[in-house]
Design an enzyme around this catalytic site. Sequence first.
Site, PDB file in Angstrom:
ATOM      1  N   ARG A  15      36.866  35.927  28.768  1.00 17.87           N
ATOM      2  CA  ARG A  15      35.756  36.096  29.348  1.00 17.87           C
ATOM      3  C   ARG A  15      35.214  36.763  30.552  1.00 17.87           C
ATOM      4  O   ARG A  15      34.886  37.907  30.452  1.00 17.87           O
ATOM      5  CB  ARG A  15      35.987  34.669  30.459  1.00 17.87           C
ATOM      6  CG  ARG A  15      34.332  34.163  30.419  1.00 17.87           C
ATOM      7  CD  ARG A  15      33.416  34.319  31.914  1.00 17.87           C
ATOM      8  NE  ARG A  15      35.077  34.218  33.374  1.00 17.87           N
ATOM      9  CZ  ARG A  15      34.294  34.927  34.307  1.00 17.87           C
ATOM     10  NH1 ARG A  15      33.379  36.333  34.740  1.00 17.87           N
ATOM     11  NH2 ARG A  15      35.464  34.539  34.947  1.00 17.87           N
ATOM     12  N   HIS A 207      42.112  34.731  42.395  1.00 17.58           N
ATOM     13  CA  HIS A 207      41.372  35.961  41.394  1.00 17.58           C
ATOM     14  C   HIS A 207      41.320  37.797  41.689  1.00 17.58           C
ATOM     15  O   HIS A 207      40.736  36.860  42.519  1.00 17.58           O
ATOM     16  CB  HIS A 207      40.358  35.339  40.983  1.00 17.58           C
ATOM     17  CG  HIS A 207      39.435  35.814  39.635  1.00 17.58           C
ATOM     18  ND1 HIS A 207      39.580  35.402  38.746  1.00 17.58           N
ATOM     19  CD2 HIS A 207      39.027  37.000  39.709  1.00 17.58           C
ATOM     20  CE1 HIS A 207      39.146  36.430  37.839  1.00 17.58           C
ATOM     21  NE2 HIS A 207      38.521  37.214  38.507  1.00 17.58           N
ATOM     22  N   CYS A 240      34.350  46.794  38.186  1.00 14.31           N
ATOM     23  CA  CYS A 240      33.924  45.699  38.883  1.00 14.31           C
ATOM     24  C   CYS A 240      32.565  46.441  38.151  1.00 14.31           C
ATOM     25  O   CYS A 240      31.783  47.623  39.004  1.00 14.31           O
ATOM     26  CB  CYS A 240      34.364  46.460  39.881  1.00 14.31           C
ATOM     27  SG  CYS A 240      33.486  46.488  41.825  1.00 14.31           S
TER      28      CYS A 240
HETATM   29 ZN    ZN Z   1      36.815  38.541  38.166  1.00 12.61          ZN
END
Ligand code: ZN
Length: 306
Positions: A15, A207, A240
């Site tokens: 994912r 995370h 990012c």
């Molecule tokens: Zn992430």
Amino acid sequence: MNFPDRVVICEVGPRDGLQNEKVVLTVPQKVELIERSVEAGAKVIEIGSFVHPKAVPQMADTDEVARLMKRADGVEYRALVMNLRGLERAEAAGIRKAKFTVSASLSHSLSNHNKTPEQAVRDFADCAEYAAGHGIELSGAVSTAFGCPFEGRVPLDQVMNVIARFREIGVRELSLSDTTGMANPAQVFEYTVKVRKEFPDMTWVLHFHNTRGMGLANVVAGMAAGIDRYDACFAGLGGCPFAPGATGNIATEDLTHMCHEMGIRTGYDLDAVIAVGRTVQQFVGHDTVSFILKAGKCTDIIAANK
Ligand code: ZN
């Protein structure tokens, strides 16, 4: 320092990793990566997301992936959902664990979802009710829990507030996500010690993205605070959105290697994890930021120099 004897590494590559790639993998490729990650030892794996195909084209075939993948006993196959429609799709595809994300930062939440973090959690109440009625487990994620590209450091009070709202709708597992790679180890230690104290009945997951090279250091800080669940991504994929070209998630093989070197069990077969990482690089067609895929394991160089 005291560390847990064992940690759970949740594989989020299918994912969080693949959704940031230009190349869209085929369904058989995705299924292969999921099955091989589980064979390598993953006990929790995020297989994709059930969101609008136009919003995230890389995840458009998650239904098919979920139907085709072989499932192993004792493995949690979770998926990201954004609303009730997504949750119903996940259920139809046989997914029993859904995760949804809310940003802790007001500006980030307003710019991404056009609502405050509190409102975003409240809007998930229908999902929580549906999940409870259908035996689906729910997990929440607080994104930008440490730093926000608009606001800078996100105050702990703000994070606590979102956690409290999640608790109100019945969520008992939460991940604190450093989406933008702005967390530092001192902050991670401070925040995790405090949230564990304030909400002792919650299960915590951390995370981290390695955007600024602090990913594994943040894991060590989290472990020192007693957290034993971490997300990681095969081959270190996952960029990012606010820093194009930036390093992705911490790599599963790097985290597994570090834990094993520290005498912390993960349940992973490191060589098998490394093999998955190499296949990921072939599938996406480019090099990725994974230290172990480049340098090899510590034990490789010892063997080579004997
Ligand atoms: Zn992430």
